[in-house]
Write a protein that holds these residues in place. Structure first.
Motif, mmCIF file in Angstrom:
data_model
loop_
_atom_site.group_PDB
_atom_site.id
_atom_site.type_symbol
_atom_site.label_atom_id
_atom_site.label_comp_id
_atom_site.label_asym_id
_atom_site.label_seq_id
_atom_site.Cartn_x
_atom_site.Cartn_y
_atom_site.Cartn_z
ATOM 1 N N ILE A 199 0.843 -1.202 0.000
ATOM 2 C CA ILE A 199 0.000 0.000 0.000
ATOM 3 C C ILE A 199 0.880 1.254 0.000
ATOM 4 O O ILE A 199 0.585 2.229 -0.687
ATOM 5 N N SER A 200 1.981 1.218 0.738
ATOM 6 C CA SER A 200 2.843 2.402 0.786
ATOM 7 C C SER A 200 3.458 2.672 -0.594
ATOM 8 O O SER A 200 3.647 3.823 -0.977
ATOM 9 N N ARG A 202 1.908 2.027 -3.395
ATOM 10 C CA ARG A 202 0.822 2.643 -4.155
ATOM 11 C C ARG A 202 0.711 4.129 -3.808
ATOM 12 O O ARG A 202 0.562 4.974 -4.691
ATOM 13 N N GLU A 203 0.801 4.439 -2.532
ATOM 14 C CA GLU A 203 0.578 5.808 -2.098
ATOM 15 C C GLU A 203 1.707 6.733 -2.530
ATOM 16 O O GLU A 203 1.458 7.842 -2.991
ATOM 17 N N ASN A 204 2.946 6.313 -2.349
ATOM 18 C CA ASN A 204 4.076 7.126 -2.795
ATOM 19 C C ASN A 204 5.348 6.294 -2.766
ATOM 20 O O ASN A 204 5.881 5.983 -1.701
ATOM 21 N N ARG B 95 5.488 13.878 1.695
ATOM 22 C CA ARG B 95 4.834 12.833 0.916
ATOM 23 C C ARG B 95 4.069 11.890 1.832
ATOM 24 O O ARG B 95 4.457 10.751 2.012
ATOM 25 N N PRO B 96 2.963 12.359 2.419
ATOM 26 C CA PRO B 96 2.189 11.465 3.285
ATOM 27 C C PRO B 96 1.493 10.395 2.446
ATOM 28 O O PRO B 96 1.259 10.605 1.250
ATOM 29 N N PHE B 97 1.215 9.243 3.040
ATOM 30 C CA PHE B 97 0.350 8.255 2.401
ATOM 31 C C PHE B 97 -1.076 8.715 2.676
ATOM 32 O O PHE B 97 -1.681 8.376 3.684
ATOM 33 N N ALA B 98 -1.603 9.519 1.740
ATOM 34 C CA ALA B 98 -2.789 10.333 2.021
ATOM 35 C C ALA B 98 -4.025 9.519 2.396
ATOM 36 O O ALA B 98 -4.839 9.964 3.200
ATOM 37 N N ASN B 99 -4.166 8.319 1.834
ATOM 38 C CA ASN B 99 -5.380 7.542 2.093
ATOM 39 C C ASN B 99 -5.287 6.679 3.347
ATOM 40 O O ASN B 99 -6.187 5.891 3.625
ATOM 41 N N LEU B 100 -4.181 6.795 4.058
ATOM 42 C CA LEU B 100 -4.014 6.006 5.273
ATOM 43 C C LEU B 100 -4.104 6.921 6.485
ATOM 44 O O LEU B 100 -3.866 8.124 6.388
ATOM 45 N N THR B 108 4.052 2.031 8.817
ATOM 46 C CA THR B 108 4.838 1.641 7.648
ATOM 47 C C THR B 108 6.324 1.852 7.919
ATOM 48 O O THR B 108 7.160 1.027 7.548
#
Lengths: 336, 255
Positions: A199-200, A202-204, B95-100, B108
């Protein structure tokens, strides 16, 4: 929603799934559910890579088709038992995944470039399946002999001449088993380090790398797992229809179904592909009936409908049906 | 390898050079960070500070020079390998993991050293609490205001269990009261045993936080030493304000 509640929900769903053949005597309706589950498996395969990993494949047929061909050809050419062919077929999905993944991810292909290269691979495999006649029987396709001996049902993994209940539900339970295994795998993945890292990515991807995530390795794992599950769907297809040809195996139809179900159902959620598949099939069935009644059979109209639904969902439900359920649940005061 | 005590060499950068076409972004820069220190890297916009960070952390490959981390040559190692060894950077543009959620974001980072999900989430809670994000743990990272995102960027990096943390302008874009909150946060991190190298424009923070400072201008280190001495260095004043300015300022002060 807490995990306990989710697990309860899944157990109820699974129980319903197992009970369905006893409750539904109509072959047509059971077949309808069976095909929904088939698409839900394909969709979950795509969802691992696309929904959780953010790598949108446009050619998931390449995994489905390879699984189907390996399962068919090992029996057809070498007289393998379907049970013995099965692990090879599933491994072939992982193998093709590793090959495509290595070539794409090694060279940093992302986004639309990755989508294009998967599309190209599916097409290349289609052409190869058509042209290497000595191996694949070319455009004629591979037909497996139909087993008519009711004593050989389990050794041939064919249920057409089984006793009535197995004839009714054998293939249904086959795809249900694949589905349950695949969904448990994804459920566990979601709650593991691998899932978090996927998931990380995917996010960035850069931020993930800065936190010690080996993005290449994570994506390779995801595409192999995804390929295995799609190949398992191919195995089911071959055992049920005893036939595969280049169009069925590698044509765009399966690739599209694989991606539409999770996108509509909810990307990166365990239940998304199942919801999407159920929704699409219900709509498709209703539409086919309605259109058939109004203007006679028009094949392809359901695809146009798929497209329209896809556009609407992307526009108004970015988190898909699962997102819709989730917000409804919150509004009801759950999960507090 | 012998264990490093406090004060032992942590990072040595020697004669690092990076060219982008005709532009020399980093021009033979050298610096040193000892264990337990907070070292600042300052310099005018476009001096090459972020590029230098990218070279050290493996995001870019230098054209010449060497980087040693805990005595090992780390040139050519990939960013994720360096993060696993304990050299972790943050990004100036967060660069945050915006959907989390914030918790999932930090977890993470925690997964770098922790395999089980539950333990990583617990570690995320602990890091979040320690860095003053306890109330935000269940918020989506994409919903955080800029100060929260900056903080999250740091918390995520801290959760990886780094030995050396490269912080790229964690105070940029924050208002003075927010800056006053971040300053003790960086101290807390150092007290947790993490060495810090930071790029910063907020001079008040640089002066109060850092043990030493380096000044980068046009890709080259032009001064280094105690923060107070560095900002009074005429070459530094001219790098920021233009040639001749050091003399004129001195004149005004003397008059």
């Amino acid at each position: 929603m807490s995990d306990t509640l989710r697990i309860t929900g899944w157990v109820v769903l699974a129980a319903l799934g197992i009970a369905a053949p006893f409750l539904i005597s109509s072959g047509r309706w059971l077949e309808f559910i069976e095909l929904t589950l088939f698409v839900a498996v394909l969709g979950q395969a795509w969802n691992i890579l696309g929904g959780y990993g953010g790598q949108y494949s446009f050619g998931h047929a390449v995994f489905f088709g390879t699984g189907a061909y390996v399962q068919a050809l090992l029996q057809f050419r070498f007289g393998f038992s379907p049970w013995l062919a099965l692990p090879f077929a599933i491994a072939s999905g992982a193998g093709v995944g590793a090959m495509i993944g290595y070539l794409s991810f090694r060279y940093g292909l992302r986004g639309s470039y990755f989508a294009l290269i998967t599309l190209a691979f599916a097409e290349a495999f289609r052409v190869l399946a058509r042209s290497i006649v000595s191996v694949t029987e070319g455009g004629r396709g591979v037909s497996l002999p139909l087993n008519q001996d009711s004593g050989e049902v389990w050794t041939t993994l064919q249920f057409t001449f089984a006793e009535p209940f197995l004839r009714h539900a054998g293939y249904y339970y086959m795809i249900l088993t694949v589905l349950i295994l695949a969904y448990i795998a994804v459920w566990r993945m979601e709650r593991s380090r691998f899932g978090a890292q996927l998931i990380s990515v995917r996010e960035n991807e850069d931020a993930a790398a800065a936190l010690g995530v080996d993005a290449f390795r994570v994506k390779m794992k995801a595409i192999c797992l995804s390929g295995m599950i799609a190949a398992a769907a191919g195995v089911y297809y071959v055992q049920k229809y005893l036939f595969v040809d280049p169009e069925i195996a590698y044509g765009p139809a399966k690739s599209v179904e694989a991606l539409v179900a999770p996108i509509i159902g909810g990307l990166g959620t365990v239940i998304g592909p199942l919801l999407g598949a159920a929704f699409l099939h219900s709509i498709g069935e209703v539409a086919k009936e309605a259109i058939g009644a109004l203007i006679g059979p028009r094949p392809g109209l359901d695809l146009i409908l798929y497209g329209m639904i896809l556009v609407l969902v992307l526009g108004y439900l970015p988190r898909g049906l699962a997102g819709l359920l989730d917000s409804a649940w919150r509004r009801l005061g759950g999960g507090r | 390898m012998a264990a490093f005590g406090r004060g032992a060499l942590m990072l040595i950068v020697s004669d690092l050079t990076k060219r982008f076409g005709g532009l020399v972004a980093v021009d033979g820069a050298s610096l040193r960070v000892d264990q337990g220190e907070i070292v600042s890297l300052i310099g005018p916009n476009g001096a090459g500070k972020t590029t230098l960070f990218a070279l050290i952390s493996g995001f870019l490959r230098p054209d010449a020079g060497a980087v040693r981390f805990e005595g090992q040559d780390i040139l050519g190692r990939r960013p994720h390998q360096l993060a696993q060894t304990g050299l972790v950077r943050t990004f100036q543009i967060v660069r945050p993991f915006a959907n989390l959620t914030v918790r999932e974001n930090i977890a993470t980072g925690a997964h770098t050293r922790i395999v089980p999900r539950r333990e990583a989430l617990e570690k995320a809670d602990a890091v979040g609490q320690a860095l003053g994000m306890g109330a935000l743990l269940d918020r989506l990272a994409g919903d955080l205001p800029i100060a929260g995102r900056k903080r999250l960027e740091v918390a995520r990096a801290v959760a990886t269990g780094p030995k050396l943390l490269l912080l790229d302008e964690v105070m940029a874009g924050l208002n003075p009261s927010e800056i006053d909150e971040v300053t003790p946060m960086i101290r807390t991190i150092r007290e947790g045993g993490v060495t810090v190298l930071l790029i910063e424009h907020v001079m008040r923070a640089v002066m109060t936080l850092s043990d030493r400072a380096y000044v980068l201008n046009s890709g080259a280190i032009i001064a280094s030493g105690a923060p107070q001495a560095v900002v009074e260095n005429p070459a530094v004043v001219e790098a920021y304000l233009g040639p001749g300015m050091a003399q004129r300022l001195k004149g005004t002060a003397d008059a």
